[in-house]
Design an enzyme around this catalytic site. Sequence first.
Site, mmCIF file in Angstrom:
data_model
loop_
_atom_site.group_PDB
_atom_site.id
_atom_site.type_symbol
_atom_site.label_atom_id
_atom_site.label_comp_id
_atom_site.label_asym_id
_atom_site.label_seq_id
_atom_site.Cartn_x
_atom_site.Cartn_y
_atom_site.Cartn_z
ATOM 1 C CG HIS A 135 -7.837 -0.390 2.272
ATOM 2 N ND1 HIS A 135 -8.579 -1.156 3.148
ATOM 3 C CD2 HIS A 135 -6.758 -1.145 1.946
ATOM 4 C CE1 HIS A 135 -7.965 -2.306 3.352
ATOM 5 N NE2 HIS A 135 -6.854 -2.325 2.620
ATOM 6 C CB SER A 136 -14.296 2.103 2.123
ATOM 7 O OG SER A 136 -14.123 3.501 2.039
ATOM 8 C CE1 TYR A 137 -10.447 -3.498 7.115
ATOM 9 C CE2 TYR A 137 -9.809 -1.375 6.198
ATOM 10 C CZ TYR A 137 -9.475 -2.628 6.696
ATOM 11 O OH TYR A 137 -8.150 -2.998 6.772
ATOM 12 C CD GLU A 140 -8.329 -3.559 -0.502
ATOM 13 O OE1 GLU A 140 -7.179 -3.133 -0.743
ATOM 14 O OE2 GLU A 140 -8.563 -4.530 0.246
ATOM 15 C CG HIS A 170 -2.069 -1.000 1.092
ATOM 16 N ND1 HIS A 170 -2.551 -1.475 -0.109
ATOM 17 C CD2 HIS A 170 -2.808 -1.607 2.068
ATOM 18 C CE1 HIS A 170 -3.532 -2.340 0.121
ATOM 19 N NE2 HIS A 170 -3.705 -2.436 1.431
#
Length: 353
Positions: free
Chosen positions: A181-183, A317, A110
Amino acid sequence: MLPQLLNAADFDTILNGKKVALYTLTNKQGSVAQITNYGGTVVSLWVKDKEDNFKDVVLGYKTLEEYRTNPNAYFGSIVGRYANRIAKGKFTLDNKTYTLATNNGENHLHGGTTGFDAAVWVAKQTCSHTLELTYVSGDMEEGYPGNLAVTVQYQLTEDNALKITYWAITDKTTIINLTNHSYFNLKGEGNGDILDHNLQINAEKFTSVDQTCIPTGELIPVKNTPLDFTKEKTIGKDINANYDQLKIGNGYDHNYVINQTETLNLAAKVTEPTAGIVMDVFTTEPGIQLYTGNFITDTVLGKTNKKYHPRAAFCLETQHYPDSPNKPNFPSVILQPKEEYHSVTLYKFSTKA
């Protein structure tokens, strides 16, 4: 329940001479996204459930300080210059080998020690539903060649999608692979695990990985494996199956090869049965990484002071494949001067009774 906005004052500060703030996007359906220019991070995303109550469907923190002191989860951030992993932190361009930080075991992850998730982006909110972020990553920042000028635009559309558009140009040959990179937890952040979410992924193959989560270079058919989501099934149905690929990552942490037939393809669809929230993911990218929050630590407190736990969220992602710079058979991630990098992803929300 109406959206509960976070306090913008908890994000207002100056870092390295740059202003950090929290921006609020809205649409006519009443949905709300709050985004900070620290890391281009989606801090909250409120959408309606089937009962017309709003739920915040992304994990995150309620203050800037928590993002700065707990960086490794990448909650909601833009990650780059290269999202996902590069084997042993090395790649070769034009016969020159570049060395990057190894911040994930022996591999690069990342963007490195201080990636785009920790950058302060220049922000411009152009209207109630659009935020534009820009950042210039200098030549050899984190070991990557070229001055890379990046623009990311967030839009909360009237058809209830969070649309993310990326552009970039470079003055020297480089590599690039950006994602958000949302959860997600469609029951609401902090409301249990995501094992009962129904998932369908528009992919017949995945990139198999070695023991360090680096692709072997093989594209493996998902058919007759626990990684098969070509037909809708719950995330939890096969997550603990006796299968080597799942054991490596303690669950799903795999890149799927999207069936591409259009410029913008439906990559995945998630439905949560109790709230009735549906999320469709569309992208121009060739891959999508499913990560089931296997390494979220239960010491983390979220925005509503609820403890997060392993598998409390999933990530989808959109991306090029991991370790593409070292895999000539994978789609290219090389960006040349005078070319423009362009990528679009939509997370579109609706409800189902």
